[in-house]
Design an enzyme around this catalytic site. Structure first.
Site, PDB file in Angstrom:
ATOM      1  N   CYS A  30      -5.941  -6.215   4.667  1.00 21.70           N
ATOM      2  CA  CYS A  30      -7.120  -6.237   5.546  1.00 21.70           C
ATOM      3  C   CYS A  30      -8.168  -7.236   5.067  1.00 21.70           C
ATOM      4  O   CYS A  30      -9.017  -7.673   5.849  1.00 21.70           O
ATOM      5  CB  CYS A  30      -7.744  -4.846   5.629  1.00 21.70           C
ATOM      6  N   GLU A  88      10.073  -5.789  -3.866  1.00 17.76           N
ATOM      7  CA  GLU A  88       9.085  -6.482  -3.050  1.00 17.76           C
ATOM      8  C   GLU A  88       9.524  -7.938  -2.900  1.00 17.76           C
ATOM      9  O   GLU A  88       9.720  -8.636  -3.898  1.00 17.76           O
ATOM     10  CB  GLU A  88       7.704  -6.408  -3.704  1.00 17.76           C
ATOM     11  N   TRP A 100     -32.818  10.325  18.287  1.00 18.60           N
ATOM     12  CA  TRP A 100     -31.499  10.656  18.821  1.00 18.60           C
ATOM     13  C   TRP A 100     -30.560   9.505  18.464  1.00 18.60           C
ATOM     14  O   TRP A 100     -30.743   8.382  18.922  1.00 18.60           O
ATOM     15  CB  TRP A 100     -31.546  10.837  20.339  1.00 18.60           C
ATOM     16  N   VAL A 108      15.399  -6.441  -0.079  1.00 14.17           N
ATOM     17  CA  VAL A 108      16.490  -5.527   0.258  1.00 14.17           C
ATOM     18  C   VAL A 108      17.118  -5.987   1.570  1.00 14.17           C
ATOM     19  O   VAL A 108      16.427  -6.156   2.576  1.00 14.17           O
ATOM     20  CB  VAL A 108      15.994  -4.077   0.356  1.00 14.17           C
ATOM     21  N   ALA A 157       0.804  -1.230   0.000  1.00 15.95           N
ATOM     22  CA  ALA A 157       0.000   0.000   0.000  1.00 15.95           C
ATOM     23  C   ALA A 157       0.836   1.279   0.000  1.00 15.95           C
ATOM     24  O   ALA A 157       0.730   2.107  -0.915  1.00 15.95           O
ATOM     25  CB  ALA A 157      -0.946  -0.015   1.196  1.00 15.95           C
ATOM     26  N   ALA A 158       1.662   1.469   1.027  1.00  8.64           N
ATOM     27  CA  ALA A 158       2.410   2.727   1.133  1.00  8.64           C
ATOM     28  C   ALA A 158       3.432   2.860   0.013  1.00  8.64           C
ATOM     29  O   ALA A 158       3.543   3.910  -0.627  1.00  8.64           O
ATOM     30  CB  ALA A 158       3.092   2.821   2.494  1.00  8.64           C
ATOM     31  N   ARG A 171     -24.812  13.063  25.218  1.00  8.22           N
ATOM     32  CA  ARG A 171     -25.659  13.763  26.200  1.00  8.22           C
ATOM     33  C   ARG A 171     -25.378  13.256  27.616  1.00  8.22           C
ATOM     34  O   ARG A 171     -25.267  14.047  28.560  1.00  8.22           O
ATOM     35  CB  ARG A 171     -27.132  13.539  25.860  1.00  8.22           C
ATOM     36  N   SER A 224       0.521  -4.324  -4.167  1.00  4.27           N
ATOM     37  CA  SER A 224      -0.688  -3.491  -4.088  1.00  4.27           C
ATOM     38  C   SER A 224      -1.944  -4.302  -3.800  1.00  4.27           C
ATOM     39  O   SER A 224      -2.917  -4.286  -4.559  1.00  4.27           O
ATOM     40  CB  SER A 224      -0.867  -2.700  -5.389  1.00  4.27           C
ATOM     41  N   ASN A 232      -2.041   3.987   2.737  1.00  7.78           N
ATOM     42  CA  ASN A 232      -2.323   4.600   1.442  1.00  7.78           C
ATOM     43  C   ASN A 232      -2.200   6.117   1.500  1.00  7.78           C
ATOM     44  O   ASN A 232      -1.701   6.746   0.560  1.00  7.78           O
ATOM     45  CB  ASN A 232      -3.722   4.190   0.973  1.00  7.78           C
TER      46      ASN A 232
END
Length: 465
Positions: free
Chosen positions: A54, A44, A447, A91, A20-21, A455, A50, A318
């Site tokens: 989750c 990778e 409500w 790496v 993702a990142a 409340r 990608s 992301n």
């Protein structure tokens, strides 16, 4: 020596991590800068890029039929956009002074150095494996990557027995317990906490415990796993605590994850209390102008407590990637922090939280009040109305909202988004009571449950404080 010299004015961006990142950063940087300006190389170590980590429990459980449904963008699609994505390449070393990385082909073992002008570290997180006998035995699985999910499914396909033990009862443990129930397994969850879901306060965790028991899951709380036992063939056969043994044909580790920052630590990059990389608001690694980091390997600012936290979520990853890619590409973007919002489910029970738990507030030195209410997801007279429990924390002196937890059936979990916005805006519980939320009997009581809790919390804040 910077080995990128000789490429003219073209810069090279190296990305470590293809999920993702990392790939969000690479893709955004490519949108910002063309091929003539920026070369992008991404490494990778797995087989996939990608993808939605989750979604793995839902794939394992059969709700998602195909593995490829979890893949947002294939390696071929990245390569078609002139991103040199190298799968099965790990790496092994970051040479900060030399601006280069050493990578190894996982299959052949061949190694080579690649220079960079700009570096993105998106190495993710790794499942916590307990340091005990048998934790690496065949049949014992952590679930963090698509490769992990495939390995677990392969084990389930080979295993004749139908007994599963899940170690840990956080988000991963609870979701994997559901997945295995859906697969027809007899599931035992061994949890060292007094209640499942340590991301909730214990009184709310008790509601999760009751629901999981009602689904036929055997809950063993307040128990520490001491070893994982194996048979003559070396395969797992049971999980042991100090008091008992629980037979198992497969074991899933749901203890949690840690930032995967071994490379960064060896390279001398700054790590925080949770061993995640430390970055500035632009996601640049502190003290390093040409290195960025994002995703599950970093620590982020908690906007409620003001402290650094490690939160492994694809939503953050992301966003980090978008910020990094914009900055690498010459633009400007920041990631200000999080309020700690997360949702999950076990079968039809929905679980949500945002902000601080009671122990988080105490750790931050905050005095607080709490309010807990029961309400329904719809107008009580409308068919299908289900009960939900909402708990609110507010700062004692100011009434500032500190956190919300929700446990209930359909329509419960996403209500936490109301609280997430209120937390981000720094609202008080009194201000929340005036929020103009949508209402119609099929969707909410007059409500909304979150406002009912607000409340009640308002009344708990001492007058004139």
């Amino acid at each position: 020596m910077n080995m990128s010299l000789g490429r003219g004015t073209k810069e090279r961006l190296v990305v470590i991590g293809g999920d993702a990142a990392g790939m969000s950063a690479a893709s955004q940087a490519r949108r910002m800068k063309g091929v003539d300006e920026l070369e992008i190389v991404a490494f990778e170590r797995g087989h996939f890029s990608s993808y939605s980590a989750c979604g793995i429990p839902y794939w394992v459980g059969g709700d998602v039929a195909e593995r490829d449904a979890l893949i947002a963008r294939t390696p071929e699609e990245h390569r078609a956009r002139d991103i040199d994505l190298r799968l099965r390449t790990e790496v092994m070393e970051i040479d900060v002074a030399g601006q280069r990385v050493r990578a190894r082909d996982v299959d052949s073992g061949a190694e080579s150095w690649t220079s960079y002008d700009k570096l993105v570290i998106a190495t993710g997180a790794r499942p916590i494996r307990p340091d005990m006998p048998g934790s690496d035995a065949p049949g014992v699985h952590g679930v963090q990557t698509l490769d992990d999910g495939q390995a677990l499914l392969d084990t389930l396909a080979r295993t004749r027995g139908r007994r599963a033990v899940v170690v840990g009862a956080g988000y991963i443990g609870v979701e994997m317990a559901e997945a295995l129930i859906n697969r027809g397994y007899e599931v035992t969850v061994v949890n060292r906490g007094k209640e499942p879901m340590s991301t909730l306060d214990p009184d709310m965790g008790r509601l999760v415990h009751e629901a999981m028991t009602g689904l036929g899951i055997t809950m063993v709380d307040d128990a520490e796993v001491t070893k994982i036992l194996t048979g003559d063939d070396g395969h797992v056969r049971a999980v042991a605590t100090e008091d008992a043994e629980y037979p198992a044909d497969v074991v899933v580790l749901g203890i949690g994850v840690r930032p995967e920052t071994t490379l960064a630590r060896v390279a001398g990059l700054p790590l925080g209390h949770h061993q995640g990389l430390l970055t500035d608001l632009a996601m640049r690694v502190r003290g390093h102008e040409n290195i960025w980091a994002g995703g599950d390997c970093v620590e982020v600012l908690d906007l409620v407590s003001g402290q650094e936290r490690h939160i492994a979520l694809g939503t953050h990853a992301n966003k980090h990637g978008q910020v990094i890619g914009t900055n690498v590409g010459g633009g400007y973007a920041t990631f200000p922090g999080v309020v700690g919002t997360a949702v999950s489910k076990v079968c039809d029970l929905e679980i949500a939280r945002t902000g601080l738990r009671e122990k988080d507030a105490r750790r931050a030195g905050l005095q607080y009040v709490t309010a807990t209410i029961e309400s329904t997801s719809r107008a009580g007279y409308y068919p299908g109305a289900d009960l939900m429990t909402v708990k609110i924390l507010a700062e004692r002196r100011t009434g500032r909202l500190l956190g919300v937890q929700i446990v209930g059936r359909e329509g419960a979990a996403k209500r936490v988004d109301i609280a997430a916005v209120a937390l981000t805006a720094g609202m008080t519980v009194e201000q929340m009571t005036a929020l103009d939320l949508g209402y119609a009997p099929p969707f909410s009581p007059v409500w909304d449950p979150v406002l009912v809790a607000a409340r009640k919390a308002t009344k708990a804040v001492p007058a004139g404080s």
